[in-house]
Scaffold this motif. Structure first.
Motif, mmCIF file in Angstrom:
data_model
loop_
_atom_site.group_PDB
_atom_site.id
_atom_site.type_symbol
_atom_site.label_atom_id
_atom_site.label_comp_id
_atom_site.label_asym_id
_atom_site.label_seq_id
_atom_site.Cartn_x
_atom_site.Cartn_y
_atom_site.Cartn_z
ATOM 1 N N SER A 1 0.827 -1.214 0.000
ATOM 2 C CA SER A 1 0.000 0.000 0.000
ATOM 3 C C SER A 1 0.857 1.259 0.000
ATOM 4 N N GLN A 2 2.003 1.213 0.669
ATOM 5 C CA GLN A 2 2.899 2.368 0.669
ATOM 6 C C GLN A 2 3.454 2.627 -0.728
ATOM 7 N N SER A 3 3.649 1.572 -1.507
ATOM 8 C CA SER A 3 4.120 1.732 -2.883
ATOM 9 C C SER A 3 3.017 2.277 -3.775
ATOM 10 N N VAL A 4 1.836 1.672 -3.696
ATOM 11 C CA VAL A 4 0.717 2.090 -4.539
ATOM 12 C C VAL A 4 0.295 3.526 -4.229
ATOM 13 N N GLY A 5 0.424 3.931 -2.977
ATOM 14 C CA GLY A 5 0.051 5.286 -2.586
ATOM 15 C C GLY A 5 1.235 6.229 -2.424
ATOM 16 N N HIS A 6 2.353 5.878 -3.037
ATOM 17 C CA HIS A 6 3.598 6.649 -2.874
ATOM 18 C C HIS A 6 3.476 8.059 -3.443
ATOM 19 N N ARG A 7 4.274 8.937 -2.908
ATOM 20 C CA ARG A 7 4.328 10.316 -3.408
ATOM 21 C C ARG A 7 4.590 10.341 -4.918
ATOM 22 N N PHE A 8 5.481 9.498 -5.389
ATOM 23 C CA PHE A 8 5.777 9.473 -6.828
ATOM 24 C C PHE A 8 4.528 9.160 -7.635
ATOM 25 N N VAL A 9 3.765 8.160 -7.190
ATOM 26 C CA VAL A 9 2.536 7.779 -7.892
ATOM 27 C C VAL A 9 1.549 8.937 -7.908
ATOM 28 N N THR A 10 1.362 9.556 -6.759
ATOM 29 C CA THR A 10 0.425 10.683 -6.661
ATOM 30 C C THR A 10 0.810 11.802 -7.611
ATOM 31 N N GLU A 11 2.080 12.175 -7.615
ATOM 32 C CA GLU A 11 2.538 13.269 -8.468
ATOM 33 C C GLU A 11 2.494 12.880 -9.953
ATOM 34 N N LEU A 12 2.793 11.635 -10.250
ATOM 35 C CA LEU A 12 2.715 11.170 -11.635
ATOM 36 C C LEU A 12 1.283 11.266 -12.155
ATOM 37 N N LEU A 13 0.334 10.774 -11.374
ATOM 38 C CA LEU A 13 -1.066 10.778 -11.806
ATOM 39 C C LEU A 13 -1.620 12.188 -11.903
ATOM 40 N N GLU A 14 -1.079 13.091 -11.100
ATOM 41 C CA GLU A 14 -1.512 14.492 -11.154
ATOM 42 C C GLU A 14 -0.791 15.262 -12.259
ATOM 43 N N GLY A 15 0.279 14.701 -12.788
ATOM 44 C CA GLY A 15 1.087 15.401 -13.781
ATOM 45 C C GLY A 15 1.984 16.456 -13.176
ATOM 46 N N THR A 16 2.278 16.317 -11.874
ATOM 47 C CA THR A 16 3.080 17.334 -11.188
ATOM 48 C C THR A 16 4.482 16.849 -10.837
ATOM 49 N N VAL A 17 4.799 15.600 -11.149
ATOM 50 C CA VAL A 17 6.138 15.106 -10.840
ATOM 51 C C VAL A 17 7.151 15.922 -11.639
#
Length: 215
Positions: A18-34
């Motif tokens: 769950s920590q991987s699936v909800g990782h900061r990288f994932v969040t920013e990638l899906l938002e287009g903000t990474v």
């Protein structure tokens, strides 16, 4: 009803899954903000272990016990060598990452770990061991990619990394991998669990490493 073998492994891997699936990288990638710096660092490292990944897929193809399974692996290997590798090269160009920069960037600890575990699983000649690493590598990515909302980010570097890991063919392949591990894994339960849990831990570490050096 008895839980699927792959589901028991995922539950055993918590909280790292769950920590991987909800990782900061994932969040920013899906938002287009990474940031470009983080995305470039991540993709350079991910591309770095593609050779070991192909070795693992080849071992799974060789270890499979049916013609249909070998066809599945063969088709997926073709996709990795074609569509996915081409995405990497286009992304490097868009992010301004030269071939020299890619070559000079050292492996992170997580990248070295991924290379090692993929080759270790391949060397066992155990179909279950190879599947245990592959199921994590593909199912965990499908899990986070399915969180994406529409429309996807405008930048193709972000959007195509999502769609590579959430499309009908990929979902079908993950389903196939899980079904195969559900079938053969219980006969090598200790080996399967060991490779599965270590791979999930590496996934978490790999996402973490994309932010190495940031304040």
């Amino acid at each position: 009803m008895t839980a699927r073998f792959t589901e028991t492994l995922r539950l055993a891997s918590q909280p790292a899954w769950s920590q991987s699936v909800g990782h900061r990288f994932v969040t920013e990638l899906l938002e287009g903000t990474v940031s470009d710096v983080v995305m470039a660092r991540y993709l350079v490292q991910d591309h770095r272990f593609l050779d070991s990944f192909l070795t693992l897929l080849g071992a799974a193809l060789a270890g499979a016990d049916s013609f249909e399974a070998r066809l599945r692996f063969g088709r997926f290997i073709g996709m990795v060598c074609g569509e996915e590798n081409t995405y990497f090269l286009r992304a490097f160009t868009a992010l301004g990452v030269s071939e020299r920069e890619r070559a000079e960037q050292p492996d992170t600890k997580a990248t070295a770990g991924f290379k090692a575990i993929m080759r270790e699983a391949a060397a066992t000649r155990s179909y279950a061991a190879a599947l245990s690493v592959l199921v994590v590598a593909e199912w965990l990515y499908l899990d986070w990619a399915q969180q994406a909302s529409q429309p996807l980010p405008a930048n193709f570097v972000h959007a195509e990394w999502v769609t590579l890991h959430d499309n009908p063919d990929f979902r079908d392949f993950v389903g196939f991998l899980r079904a195969e591990l559900d079938r053969v894994g219980p006969n090598e339960a200790e080996t399967s669990r060991d490779f599965f849990l270590r791979t999930v831990a590496l996934e978490k570490a790999f996402f973490d490493s994309a932010y190495d050096g940031e304040a």
